[in-house]
Motif scaffolding. Structure first.
Motif, PDB file in Angstrom:
ATOM      1  N   GLU A 173       0.728  -1.279   0.085  1.00  0.00           N
ATOM      2  CA  GLU A 173       0.252   0.032  -0.126  1.00  0.00           C
ATOM      3  C   GLU A 173       0.871   1.329  -0.153  1.00  0.00           C
ATOM      4  O   GLU A 173       0.530   2.227  -0.633  1.00  0.00           O
ATOM      5  CB  GLU A 173      -0.886  -0.046   1.342  1.00  0.00           C
ATOM      6  N   ASP A 178       1.595   5.789  -9.124  1.00  0.00           N
ATOM      7  CA  ASP A 178       0.206   5.660  -9.645  1.00  0.00           C
ATOM      8  C   ASP A 178      -0.116   4.498 -10.982  1.00  0.00           C
ATOM      9  O   ASP A 178       0.460   4.580 -11.810  1.00  0.00           O
ATOM     10  CB  ASP A 178      -0.322   7.016 -10.165  1.00  0.00           C
ATOM     11  N   LYS A 202      -5.195  -8.502  -3.642  1.00  0.00           N
ATOM     12  CA  LYS A 202      -6.445  -8.004  -2.558  1.00  0.00           C
ATOM     13  C   LYS A 202      -6.160  -6.486  -2.769  1.00  0.00           C
ATOM     14  O   LYS A 202      -7.410  -5.875  -2.525  1.00  0.00           O
ATOM     15  CB  LYS A 202      -5.443  -8.140  -0.986  1.00  0.00           C
ATOM     16  N   LEU A 203      -5.178  -5.678  -3.198  1.00  0.00           N
ATOM     17  CA  LEU A 203      -5.167  -4.282  -3.388  1.00  0.00           C
ATOM     18  C   LEU A 203      -5.718  -3.814  -4.927  1.00  0.00           C
ATOM     19  O   LEU A 203      -5.801  -2.422  -4.962  1.00  0.00           O
ATOM     20  CB  LEU A 203      -3.965  -3.728  -2.950  1.00  0.00           C
ATOM     21  N   PRO A 230      -8.389  -4.066  -6.703  1.00  0.00           N
ATOM     22  CA  PRO A 230      -9.637  -3.301  -7.037  1.00  0.00           C
ATOM     23  C   PRO A 230      -9.660  -1.727  -6.383  1.00  0.00           C
ATOM     24  O   PRO A 230      -9.997  -0.980  -7.048  1.00  0.00           O
ATOM     25  CB  PRO A 230     -10.714  -4.041  -6.212  1.00  0.00           C
ATOM     26  N   ARG A 231      -9.009  -1.479  -5.399  1.00  0.00           N
ATOM     27  CA  ARG A 231      -8.851  -0.317  -4.670  1.00  0.00           C
ATOM     28  C   ARG A 231      -8.094   0.639  -5.796  1.00  0.00           C
ATOM     29  O   ARG A 231      -8.213   1.865  -5.741  1.00  0.00           O
ATOM     30  CB  ARG A 231      -8.082  -0.335  -3.472  1.00  0.00           C
ATOM     31  N   HIS A 232      -6.778   0.168  -6.181  1.00  0.00           N
ATOM     32  CA  HIS A 232      -5.701   0.750  -6.962  1.00  0.00           C
ATOM     33  C   HIS A 232      -6.087   0.775  -8.407  1.00  0.00           C
ATOM     34  O   HIS A 232      -5.306   1.332  -9.101  1.00  0.00           O
ATOM     35  CB  HIS A 232      -4.337   0.440  -6.536  1.00  0.00           C
ATOM     36  N   GLY A 233      -7.016  -0.005  -8.936  1.00  0.00           N
ATOM     37  CA  GLY A 233      -7.166   0.068 -10.230  1.00  0.00           C
ATOM     38  C   GLY A 233      -6.413  -0.567 -11.528  1.00  0.00           C
ATOM     39  O   GLY A 233      -6.191  -0.019 -12.582  1.00  0.00           O
ATOM     40  N   ARG A 244       1.123   4.221  -3.050  1.00  0.00           N
ATOM     41  CA  ARG A 244       0.862   5.622  -2.822  1.00  0.00           C
ATOM     42  C   ARG A 244       1.925   6.370  -3.551  1.00  0.00           C
ATOM     43  O   ARG A 244       1.772   7.598  -3.799  1.00  0.00           O
ATOM     44  CB  ARG A 244       0.767   5.993  -1.424  1.00  0.00           C
ATOM     45  N   ARG A 274      -3.018   3.223 -11.628  1.00  0.00           N
ATOM     46  CA  ARG A 274      -4.359   3.258 -12.260  1.00  0.00           C
ATOM     47  C   ARG A 274      -4.530   2.849 -13.593  1.00  0.00           C
ATOM     48  O   ARG A 274      -3.792   3.763 -14.545  1.00  0.00           O
ATOM     49  CB  ARG A 274      -5.147   4.165 -11.788  1.00  0.00           C
TER      50      ARG A 274
END
Length: 451
Positions: A21, A28, A53-54, A56-59, A25, A30
């Motif tokens: 994570e 990028d 796991k991450l 979907p959140r970060h595209g 940050r 996405r």
């Protein structure tokens, strides 16, 4: 007390996800495709799990890449493990089978690393993520120091870098392996084990099996300390690169090396080699190269082989060449109007750009034999209409074209007339008049070619 242990255990289990994570940050991703180097070992399995796991959140889109070296008798079973894992997790898997090239002079481990890097660069992905962790980083720094590395060699691995045109990511670089194992147990993850890791033959395995357990007894935070030292080395390396960039130009002058203190001269020479795509030489080799370049008499012919190239002193400047030998079999190539002609035997291509009022007059080429050929000796050209026609040898010398390049340059002729020579220009008799259609030939060596 029980609640404290429970909280600590939960923090450990969350460590890899938190580390990924933090990196996400910074970078990028996405809309990007991220490829995970999946060996099947527990480290890369944990990394794939955390990135999945991450996602979907970060595209970002996720895929796994397994490089099958075929070295171990268990290589096929590792590939099958990765296939089952990715099928269960619904992650696309790309299995790349590679053949190792010659291991002469570099060893099996280096050959495998080189083949793996080439395979990963060929994969369709915007970024590639590796599961190197804190223990790997500390071992890398320690190995570099034991080999007498300078600040760059002791800088360890960057968390964000480049792999060819791709972004290279190491999200777990600050995570101790104990946390990775804890995460795996907490999430019911399994991995395969490379049996070669138990053999103390490669230097890294020797450190891991014999040396680091002793360090652990006396310096329990030795990994963190070496990783911190790596960051300091990386900062110092960045400062030196900035210094070298400020002092050196595309062509580094020998006089600058002679006039600078020895330590500065070493930095300038090393950074100049690196900026031209060469590996930095070992300290002893670098010192010897510097001695020969700065100690020779003015005008002396200095040629130093390094990393597949030749480093030369020419007219008081440092020149770096990847030598090409003009092939004896290269024959004249006819031009029939195509916009470009590839000349792989000469290491490049000719491009023809249509212009007006400049270049070669098209009207003078129409209906005549136009060809590309090598220099035979005795050719003459008149690039300046105010000066007489002169031999190519004299023109090349005046233009500063090194002798080792001259015999590999394609010349353009029309009938028996020499029309154009790369680096010298167009013969005055063939220049297009104002407003007339013309053709601008351009020679592009392979390193400059764009497609």
């Amino acid at each position: 007390m029980a609640s404290t242990r429970k909280s600590s255990s939960a923090d450990l289990a969350a460590g890899p996800v938190a580390a990924v994570e933090r990196l996400l940050r910074r970078v990028d991703l996405r809309g990007a495709t991220v490829g995970v180097g999946l060996s099947g070992g527990i480290d890369s399995t944990v990394l794939l799990h955390a990135l999945r796991k991450l996602a979907p959140r970060h595209g970002y889109a996720l895929r796994a890449i397994h490089v099958h070296h075929g070295i171990s008798p268990n290589a096929d079973s590792w590939a099958r493990f990765c296939s089952r894992l990715c099928r269960d997790w619904d992650v696309p898997l790309d299995i790349r089978r590679v053949k190792l090239g010659s291991t002469r002079g570099k060893g099996l481990e280096a050959a495998a690393r080189q083949a793996r890097g080439a395979a990963l660069q060929a994969v369709s992905a915007d970024a590639v993520a590796f599961a190197h962790h804190l223990d790997d980083q500390a071992e890398t720094v320690l190995l570099g120091l034991l080999r007498g590395a300078g600040v760059r060699g002791a800088s360890g691995m960057p968390a964000v870098g480049r792999l060819g045109a791709k972004l290279l990511l190491r999200p777990l670089l600050d995570v101790p392996r104990t946390e990775i194992l804890h995460y795996a147990r907490a999430n019911g993850l399994r991995g395969v084990e490379d049996e070669s890791n138990r053999k103390p033959v490669p230097a890294r395995n020797f450190l891991r099996l014999r040396v680091t357990p002793l360090l652990e007894q006396r310096y329990p935070r030795w990994r963190q300390a070496l990783a911190r030292a790596a960051r300091h080395f990386a900062e110092a390396d960045g400062l030196m690169r900035g210094f070298a960039a400020a002092r050196a130009s595309d062509r580094l002058r020998i006089a600058v090396l002679r006039a600078s203190p020895v330590a500065e001269s070493r930095v300038l020479l090393r950074e100049h080699l690196v900026a031209n795509g060469l590996r930095p030489p070992p300290a002893r080799r670098l010192a010897e190269m510097l001695r020969q370049l700065t100690g020779a008499a003015s005008g002396a012919r200095i040629e130093l082989a390094h990393d597949g190239a030749v480093v030369r002193a020419y007219r008081g400047e440092l020149r770096i060449e990847r030598p090409l030998q003009a092939p004896a079999t290269f024959g004249p190539t006819r031009w029939t109007g195509q916009p470009r002609i590839a000349l792989p035997a000469l290491g490049g291509e000719i491009r023809f750009r249509r212009v007006r009022g400049a270049g070669v007059a098209l009207e003078k080429l129409e209906g005549r034999l136009v060809r590309l050929h090598l220099r035979n000796g005795g050719e003459r050209l008149q690039p300046d209409p105010r000066r007489p026609r002169r031999t190519l040898k004299n023109l090349f010398q005046e233009a500063g074209v090194p002798a080792w390049r001259r015999d590999c340059l394609p010349l353009l002729s029309c009938g028996e007339d020499l029309v154009w020579v790369p680096g010298l220009g167009i013969d005055a008799r063939y220049r297009a008049s104002a407003g007339a259609p013309g053709l601008e030939p351009e020679w592009h060596p392979s390193g400059d070619a764009t497609h």
